[in-house]
Design a protein around this motif. Structure first.
Motif, short mmCIF file in Angstrom:
data_model
loop_
_atom_site.label_atom_id
_atom_site.label_comp_id
_atom_site.label_asym_id
_atom_site.label_seq_id
_atom_site.Cartn_x
_atom_site.Cartn_y
_atom_site.Cartn_z
N TYR A 36 -19.72 -70.95 49.91
CA TYR A 36 -20.78 -70.83 50.91
C TYR A 36 -21.57 -69.56 50.64
N GLY A 37 -22.88 -69.71 50.49
CA GLY A 37 -23.71 -68.53 50.30
C GLY A 37 -24.70 -68.36 51.43
N CYS A 38 -25.65 -69.29 51.53
CA CYS A 38 -26.75 -69.13 52.48
C CYS A 38 -26.74 -70.18 53.58
N GLY A 39 -26.27 -71.36 53.26
CA GLY A 39 -26.25 -72.44 54.25
C GLY A 39 -27.59 -73.14 54.44
N CYS A 43 -29.51 -70.84 47.71
CA CYS A 43 -28.81 -69.98 46.74
C CYS A 43 -28.04 -70.75 45.67
N ALA A 45 -24.90 -71.67 45.64
CA ALA A 45 -23.46 -71.40 45.54
C ALA A 45 -22.61 -72.63 45.86
N ARG A 56 -26.89 -79.65 46.93
CA ARG A 56 -26.45 -78.52 47.77
C ARG A 56 -25.58 -79.07 48.91
S1 FES Z 1 -24.79 -72.20 50.44
FE1 FES Z 1 -26.65 -71.53 49.51
S2 FES Z 1 -27.51 -73.40 48.76
FE2 FES Z 1 -25.79 -74.02 49.89
#
Ligand code: FES
Ligand code: FES
Length: 156
Positions: A36-39, A43, A45, A56
């Motif tokens: 999990y990066g940005c949600g 990003c 991730a 994503r």
């Molecule tokens: S957590 Fe960043 S694109 Fe999904």
């Protein structure tokens, strides 16, 4: 109860169909290689493959993955879901020591595998386009590009 095919195995999940696939993978199945990066799909991730396409998982509801092949970083080496591109990427990542902190790298690898599966001989521009949505706060971009070229050279 949605049933998902993940890394070649069917899983009946006791989750609401609208929860993000990322949380079904991490919290319900303990497949914590997907990060999990940005949600907000900004990003990369959390990238997994849905029928081979980089996706994503933070913004993809579980319901959208029903009936599709979901591949996570844990599934890349397996005989069922692995492919030549995956093996080439893993070898190149090790050879060129791409990883720094590692947080973004499972997402980077999933995008690289998808790229080389559809385009085994990508140009720099192809790589930049395919990898543009995967952010690395350690700035490993040069090594990622070099590793994709290295992996490409090992693909027929
Ligand atoms: S957590 Fe960043 S694109 Fe999904
Ligand atoms: S290796 Fe640290 S965020 Fe990419």
């Amino acid at each position: 109860m949605p049933t998902l095919n993940i890394n070649g195995q069917n899983h009946k999940l006791d989750v609401e169909p609208d929860i993000p696939l990322l949380w079904a993978l991490r919290d319900t199945l303990q497949l914590t290689g997907t990060k999990y990066g940005c949600g907000i799909a900004a990003c990369g991730a959390c990238t997994v493959l849905l029928n081979g396409a980089p996706t994503r998982s933070c913004v993809t509801p579980v319901s959208a993955a029903v009936g599709q092949r979901v591949t996570t970083i844990e599934g890349l080496p397996t005989a069922k879901t692995g492919n030549k591109a995956a093996r080439a990427v893993q070898a190149a990542w090790e050879k060129l020591d791409v990883v720094q902190c590692g947080y973004c790298q499972s997402g980077q690898i999933m995008s690289a595998v998808a790229l080389l599966t559809s385009n085994p001989k990508p140009t720099d521009a192809d790589i930049d386009t395919a990898m543009a949505g995967n952010i690395c706060r350690c700035a490993t971009y040069h090594r990622i590009r070099a590793a994709i070229h290295d992996a490409s050279r090992t693909l027929a």
